[in-house]
Design an enzyme around this catalytic site. Sequence first.
Site, mmCIF file in Angstrom:
data_model
loop_
_atom_site.group_PDB
_atom_site.id
_atom_site.type_symbol
_atom_site.label_atom_id
_atom_site.label_comp_id
_atom_site.label_asym_id
_atom_site.label_seq_id
_atom_site.Cartn_x
_atom_site.Cartn_y
_atom_site.Cartn_z
ATOM 1 N N ARG A 97 0.851 -1.194 0.000
ATOM 2 C CA ARG A 97 0.000 0.000 0.000
ATOM 3 C C ARG A 97 0.887 1.244 0.000
ATOM 4 N NH1 ARG A 97 -4.472 -1.858 4.574
ATOM 5 N NH2 ARG A 97 -5.296 -3.636 3.404
ATOM 6 N N ASP A 109 2.321 4.933 -0.234
ATOM 7 C CA ASP A 109 1.748 6.194 0.222
ATOM 8 C C ASP A 109 1.598 7.188 -0.925
ATOM 9 O OD1 ASP A 109 1.785 5.170 2.788
ATOM 10 O OD2 ASP A 109 3.651 6.180 3.353
ATOM 11 N N ARG A 144 10.565 6.313 4.550
ATOM 12 C CA ARG A 144 10.835 7.746 4.480
ATOM 13 C C ARG A 144 11.373 8.280 5.807
ATOM 14 N NH1 ARG A 144 5.445 10.247 2.671
ATOM 15 N NH2 ARG A 144 6.659 12.173 2.879
#
Length: 242
Positions: A50, A52, A195
């Site tokens: 999934r 972002d 990230r």
Amino acid sequence: MRNIKLVIEYDGGAYAGWQRQAGDPTVQAALEDALATLLRESVTLNGAGRTDAGVHARAQVANFHTSSPIDPVRIRRGLNALLPRDIAVVVCEEAVASFHARFDAVARRYVYTISTSATALDRRYVWHVRSALDAAPMREAAASLLGAHDFTSFCRTGADVRHYVCRVSEAEWLVSGARIRFAVTADRFLHGMVRALVGSMVDVGRGYRDLAWFGRILGTKDRREAGPAAPARGLVLDRVYY
């Protein structure tokens, strides 16, 4: 009922992520809408990762079930004719009935790219870090991530997960001139994890923080202790392992 497997490449810059969301453009929604037009039936895609908002994919994997007799070659061609140009189906094939793109995946690999020099052609796919980076401590920080750890400190707050333990089998910085790439493979990833890791290690490479600080972050289990998240545009879902 047939089970069809797709391998998908996309530029995530225009999308609010992979997963369908009310009122926002997503990669899953674009694919499901195109499939509904092509197959003349509603289908639900199961995605392996999934991603972002703003994150790209070189090899996202998905599967869906259909009663349509259209062969995989025609499905791929039809989808690529209907989809926007920032999404491409690179593989379409029959899968065994039990195959599930998400639950059967044993690992996923992400690559994050940084450029220490300005770039015009690749500006949508790299984080331009203007300050010099010392790769040596960044590599040491990455090596400390190998194995099973609780990554609460590198997960976006409010994530709906059962636990925060991920098993990392690859974590390394690869340097080629002005390009610095972080490659990481794990059995699972948390929301915003890569990230946050990259942003924290860049703080170490800039000299803003030291290795001792990075080493303490995992133990705190507090997202506020880690560095800022790196921009989404440098991150690519590179491969899914089965």
